[in-house]
Design a protein around this motif. Structure first.
Motif, PDB file in Angstrom:
ATOM      1  N   GLY A 195       5.717 -28.034  -7.354  1.00  0.00           N
ATOM      2  CA  GLY A 195       6.305 -27.351  -6.215  1.00  0.00           C
ATOM      3  C   GLY A 195       6.811 -25.976  -6.608  1.00  0.00           C
ATOM      4  N   PHE A 196       7.134 -25.192  -5.612  1.00  0.00           N
ATOM      5  CA  PHE A 196       7.679 -23.861  -5.858  1.00  0.00           C
ATOM      6  C   PHE A 196       8.727 -23.552  -4.805  1.00  0.00           C
ATOM      7  CE2 PHE A 196       4.222 -23.314  -2.932  1.00  0.00           C
ATOM      8  CZ  PHE A 196       4.671 -22.367  -2.041  1.00  0.00           C
ATOM      9  N   GLY A 197       9.546 -22.568  -5.122  1.00  0.00           N
ATOM     10  CA  GLY A 197      10.596 -22.197  -4.193  1.00  0.00           C
ATOM     11  C   GLY A 197      11.257 -20.907  -4.619  1.00  0.00           C
ATOM     12  N   PHE A 198      12.311 -20.562  -3.920  1.00  0.00           N
ATOM     13  CA  PHE A 198      13.092 -19.381  -4.261  1.00  0.00           C
ATOM     14  C   PHE A 198      14.273 -19.799  -5.117  1.00  0.00           C
ATOM     15  CE2 PHE A 198      10.872 -17.705  -0.573  1.00  0.00           C
ATOM     16  CZ  PHE A 198      10.482 -16.469  -1.079  1.00  0.00           C
ATOM     17  N   VAL A 244      20.607 -21.718  -8.082  1.00  0.00           N
ATOM     18  CA  VAL A 244      20.245 -22.726  -7.088  1.00  0.00           C
ATOM     19  C   VAL A 244      18.852 -22.379  -6.588  1.00  0.00           C
ATOM     20  CG1 VAL A 244      22.593 -23.282  -6.360  1.00  0.00           C
ATOM     21  CG2 VAL A 244      21.333 -21.493  -5.179  1.00  0.00           C
ATOM     22  N   SER A 245      18.129 -23.404  -6.156  1.00  0.00           N
ATOM     23  CA  SER A 245      16.771 -23.192  -5.678  1.00  0.00           C
ATOM     24  C   SER A 245      16.514 -24.057  -4.455  1.00  0.00           C
ATOM     25  CB  SER A 245      15.765 -23.549  -6.777  1.00  0.00           C
ATOM     26  OG  SER A 245      14.442 -23.414  -6.297  1.00  0.00           O
ATOM     27  N   LEU A 246      15.703 -23.541  -3.543  1.00  0.00           N
ATOM     28  CA  LEU A 246      15.192 -24.285  -2.396  1.00  0.00           C
ATOM     29  C   LEU A 246      13.687 -24.145  -2.418  1.00  0.00           C
ATOM     30  CD1 LEU A 246      17.633 -23.015   0.364  1.00  0.00           C
ATOM     31  CD2 LEU A 246      17.674 -25.241  -0.764  1.00  0.00           C
ATOM     32  N   GLY A 247      12.969 -25.273  -2.236  1.00  0.00           N
ATOM     33  CA  GLY A 247      11.522 -25.177  -2.317  1.00  0.00           C
ATOM     34  C   GLY A 247      10.787 -26.325  -1.675  1.00  0.00           C
ATOM     35  N   VAL A 248       9.472 -26.282  -1.791  1.00  0.00           N
ATOM     36  CA  VAL A 248       8.586 -27.329  -1.286  1.00  0.00           C
ATOM     37  C   VAL A 248       7.894 -27.998  -2.469  1.00  0.00           C
ATOM     38  CG1 VAL A 248       8.197 -26.243   0.956  1.00  0.00           C
ATOM     39  CG2 VAL A 248       6.685 -25.714  -0.946  1.00  0.00           C
ATOM     40  N   THR A 249       7.583 -29.274  -2.305  1.00  0.00           N
ATOM     41  CA  THR A 249       6.927 -30.034  -3.360  1.00  0.00           C
ATOM     42  C   THR A 249       5.780 -30.845  -2.763  1.00  0.00           C
ATOM     43  OG1 THR A 249       8.379 -31.949  -3.084  1.00  0.00           O
ATOM     44  CG2 THR A 249       9.061 -30.284  -4.685  1.00  0.00           C
ATOM     45  N   ALA A 284      10.688 -31.533   0.457  1.00  0.00           N
ATOM     46  CA  ALA A 284      11.592 -30.393   0.357  1.00  0.00           C
ATOM     47  C   ALA A 284      12.579 -30.718  -0.757  1.00  0.00           C
ATOM     48  CB  ALA A 284      12.327 -30.171   1.664  1.00  0.00           C
ATOM     49  N   THR A 285      12.824 -29.747  -1.621  1.00  0.00           N
ATOM     50  CA  THR A 285      13.724 -29.975  -2.747  1.00  0.00           C
ATOM     51  C   THR A 285      14.701 -28.818  -2.891  1.00  0.00           C
ATOM     52  OG1 THR A 285      13.828 -30.627  -5.082  1.00  0.00           O
ATOM     53  CG2 THR A 285      12.254 -28.903  -4.512  1.00  0.00           C
ATOM     54  N   ALA A 286      15.734 -29.095  -3.622  1.00  0.00           N
ATOM     55  CA  ALA A 286      16.722 -28.088  -3.992  1.00  0.00           C
ATOM     56  C   ALA A 286      17.195 -28.445  -5.393  1.00  0.00           C
ATOM     57  CB  ALA A 286      17.898 -28.100  -3.022  1.00  0.00           C
ATOM     58  N   PHE A 287      17.739 -27.496  -6.104  1.00  0.00           N
ATOM     59  CA  PHE A 287      18.427 -27.851  -7.338  1.00  0.00           C
ATOM     60  C   PHE A 287      19.535 -26.859  -7.617  1.00  0.00           C
ATOM     61  CE2 PHE A 287      14.831 -25.478  -9.368  1.00  0.00           C
ATOM     62  CZ  PHE A 287      15.543 -24.544 -10.100  1.00  0.00           C
ATOM     63  N   ALA A 288      20.504 -27.328  -8.387  1.00  0.00           N
ATOM     64  CA  ALA A 288      21.605 -26.494  -8.869  1.00  0.00           C
ATOM     65  C   ALA A 288      21.649 -26.681 -10.372  1.00  0.00           C
ATOM     66  CB  ALA A 288      22.924 -26.906  -8.237  1.00  0.00           C
TER      67      ALA A 288
END
Length: 168
Positions: free
Chosen positions: A123-126, A100-105, A79-83
């Motif tokens: 990975g991808f996320g919102f 900001v993003s929340l996603g799976v890798t 599970a990842t996030a970024f800003a």
């Protein structure tokens, strides 16, 4: 033997060759937190790569679950996030804002030696963003404009071809 020794390591530093090729320097660290888990943190950014009027800085934490019980070797999901903060000028259109993003890798790590590994990941996320969008011309003052675009998108949260150095 290299895989057996790598599993005993607790800390690694890494760099993503794809970001480096895009003139977006990055540095990451990963800490083993259990038999099947680790946490990672990467920081990357750029200033006018290849002469393109673009600035960006990003911080990306990640939690990883390792299937084989040997962190830093073989397959994982996470599970990842970024800003990120950015200011990009493309074809006289300016996009300046934050996201900001929340996603799976997921990924696979190949041992290259006693302390070196190579990782392929994706990975991808919102992605949630707030930005100012405007045409780049002299009569417009971007500092005085309010945020005029916001929303979310499905987004590639991670793409990597990463070299890892394991520290004992």
């Amino acid at each position: 033997a290299a895989g057996r020794e790598a599993c005993a390591q607790q800390f690694a530093v890494k760099t993503n060759a794809l970001f480096d090729a895009a003139l977006t320097p990055d540095i990451g660290v990963e800490l083993v937190t259990g038999e099947h888990s680790s946490v990672a943190l990467s920081v990357f950014g750029h200033w006018k790569p290849y002469g393109i009027n673009s600035r960006m800085i990003t911080v990306q934490p990640e939690y990883r679950f390792w299937f084989n019980g040997r962190p830093l070797v073989r397959e994982y999901i996470g599970a990842t996030a970024f800003a990120t903060a950015y200011d990009i000028n493309v074809n006289n259109h300016v996009y300046a804002g934050n996201a900001v993003s929340l996603g799976v890798t997921g990924g696979y790590v190949f041992p290259l030696g006693e302390r070196m590994n190579f990782e392929l990941s994706g990975g991808f996320g919102f992605l949630f963003f707030r930005q100012k969008q405007y045409l780049d011309n002299m009569s417009y003052d971007p500092a005085m404009s309010p945020v005029n675009a916001y929303g979310y998108k499905l987004f590639p949260a991670k793409l990597g071809a990463t070299f890892i150095y394991i520290i004992k």
